[in-house]
Each structure stands twice: as structure tokens, then as C-alpha cells.
Scaffold this active site. Sequence first.
Site, PDB file in Angstrom:
ATOM      1  N   GLU A  43     -50.775 -10.864 -30.115  1.00  0.00           N
ATOM      2  CA  GLU A  43     -49.647 -11.748 -30.427  1.00  0.00           C
ATOM      3  C   GLU A  43     -48.407 -10.940 -30.789  1.00  0.00           C
ATOM      4  O   GLU A  43     -47.283 -11.308 -30.448  1.00  0.00           O
ATOM      5  CB  GLU A  43     -49.971 -12.748 -31.537  1.00  0.00           C
ATOM      6  CG  GLU A  43     -48.826 -13.708 -31.754  1.00  0.00           C
ATOM      7  CD  GLU A  43     -49.216 -15.035 -32.382  1.00  0.00           C
ATOM      8  OE1 GLU A  43     -48.306 -15.865 -32.563  1.00  0.00           O
ATOM      9  OE2 GLU A  43     -50.407 -15.259 -32.665  1.00  0.00           O
ATOM     10  N   GLY A  63     -45.001 -17.811 -31.290  1.00  0.00           N
ATOM     11  CA  GLY A  63     -46.229 -18.047 -30.540  1.00  0.00           C
ATOM     12  C   GLY A  63     -46.686 -19.468 -30.781  1.00  0.00           C
ATOM     13  O   GLY A  63     -46.638 -19.962 -31.909  1.00  0.00           O
ATOM     14  N   HIS A  70     -63.141 -11.304 -25.917  1.00  0.00           N
ATOM     15  CA  HIS A  70     -63.446  -9.916 -26.247  1.00  0.00           C
ATOM     16  C   HIS A  70     -64.666  -9.500 -25.429  1.00  0.00           C
ATOM     17  O   HIS A  70     -65.696 -10.184 -25.454  1.00  0.00           O
ATOM     18  CB  HIS A  70     -63.709  -9.771 -27.735  1.00  0.00           C
ATOM     19  CG  HIS A  70     -62.633 -10.365 -28.583  1.00  0.00           C
ATOM     20  ND1 HIS A  70     -61.303 -10.026 -28.450  1.00  0.00           N
ATOM     21  CD2 HIS A  70     -62.683 -11.303 -29.558  1.00  0.00           C
ATOM     22  CE1 HIS A  70     -60.583 -10.716 -29.330  1.00  0.00           C
ATOM     23  NE2 HIS A  70     -61.405 -11.510 -30.006  1.00  0.00           N
ATOM     24  N   VAL A  71     -64.535  -8.393 -24.707  1.00  0.00           N
ATOM     25  CA  VAL A  71     -65.596  -8.006 -23.770  1.00  0.00           C
ATOM     26  C   VAL A  71     -66.235  -6.659 -24.082  1.00  0.00           C
ATOM     27  O   VAL A  71     -67.245  -6.310 -23.478  1.00  0.00           O
ATOM     28  CB  VAL A  71     -65.073  -8.015 -22.304  1.00  0.00           C
ATOM     29  CG1 VAL A  71     -64.656  -9.422 -21.907  1.00  0.00           C
ATOM     30  CG2 VAL A  71     -63.917  -7.048 -22.103  1.00  0.00           C
ATOM     31  N   SER A  73     -66.838  -3.593 -27.474  1.00  0.00           N
ATOM     32  CA  SER A  73     -66.629  -3.151 -28.855  1.00  0.00           C
ATOM     33  C   SER A  73     -65.981  -1.771 -28.867  1.00  0.00           C
ATOM     34  O   SER A  73     -66.199  -0.962 -27.966  1.00  0.00           O
ATOM     35  CB  SER A  73     -67.962  -3.076 -29.608  1.00  0.00           C
ATOM     36  OG  SER A  73     -68.530  -4.358 -29.722  1.00  0.00           O
ATOM     37  N   HIS A  87     -45.100 -16.176 -16.688  1.00  0.00           N
ATOM     38  CA  HIS A  87     -44.086 -17.233 -16.517  1.00  0.00           C
ATOM     39  C   HIS A  87     -43.004 -17.007 -17.560  1.00  0.00           C
ATOM     40  O   HIS A  87     -43.293 -16.890 -18.748  1.00  0.00           O
ATOM     41  CB  HIS A  87     -44.717 -18.610 -16.713  1.00  0.00           C
ATOM     42  CG  HIS A  87     -43.710 -19.711 -16.838  1.00  0.00           C
ATOM     43  ND1 HIS A  87     -42.988 -20.186 -15.776  1.00  0.00           N
ATOM     44  CD2 HIS A  87     -43.293 -20.413 -17.926  1.00  0.00           C
ATOM     45  CE1 HIS A  87     -42.166 -21.142 -16.201  1.00  0.00           C
ATOM     46  NE2 HIS A  87     -42.334 -21.297 -17.498  1.00  0.00           N
ATOM     47  N   GLY A  89     -40.030 -19.005 -18.520  1.00  0.00           N
ATOM     48  CA  GLY A  89     -39.175 -20.182 -18.489  1.00  0.00           C
ATOM     49  C   GLY A  89     -38.109 -20.115 -19.564  1.00  0.00           C
ATOM     50  O   GLY A  89     -38.130 -19.247 -20.432  1.00  0.00           O
TER      51      GLY A  89
END
Length: 121
Positions: A43, A63, A70-71, A73, A87, A89
Site C-alpha cells: 500500500e 487507498g 502471499h505465495v 515465506s 488503470h 483514471g
Amino acid sequence: METLEISFCEVGDSYLVAKMPVTSRVYQPDGVLHGGAMVALAESVGSAASYVFMNNKEFYIRGIEISANHVKSVKDGYVYAKAEVLHKGRTTQLWDIKIRDEEDNLVSIVKLTTIALPKTK
């Protein structure tokens, strides 16, 4: 950002990169990087990217939605978060943020939506 020692290290035409050290300050109880710290990193870099690429003299950036998967460690070193615009905008911006370790392994995939709110006089 100071608490997590997040620093910015690269900027391009449509992306921004930040890094964060992985130390005991950001561990979960079993000694690996906490998912919440990764989301805070994501963030931070995504909101900063919106700030950099929008007219920050006229808008506040906030935000409004974030999701993370999370894939992998991580126990030490640094993680790097690269926010790339999907995007841009006038009101909302969508960011794809990949967090990788020092060996370029994918650690987390994050989607962040930011909103540009007009500054009032």
C-alpha cells in the site's frame, strides 16, 4: 514507513519500486515475514506511485481497496515491491504490485485501488 524502514529505490514511466528489510521487527510469531507487513509495503508503494503520477498539488491520494496473495515465506534480507499501473483514471487508479525477494522469487501479489480526492481551498 519509518517503522517498517521502507525506502524507495527506483521510478520509471509507469512504476515505482520500494524495498523493506526483513528482520525480527516484521516477523510473525514463527520467524517469517508477516503478511500484514507485506500489505503495508504494497500500500505504501502503490499510494506513493499514485501520488507521483497524479497531480498531487490538486489531489489527496487514498487507498480504498487492497487484496493480497502471499505465495512464499521470507526470513531475512530485503523484499522489493514494484507497483505498476493497470488503470490510471481521473478518480481511481488500479495498481498491480509484485513483492519479490533478493533472488527475484515471487513472494506476494497485491492489487491496490487508490482514489484521487480533490483538495479543497
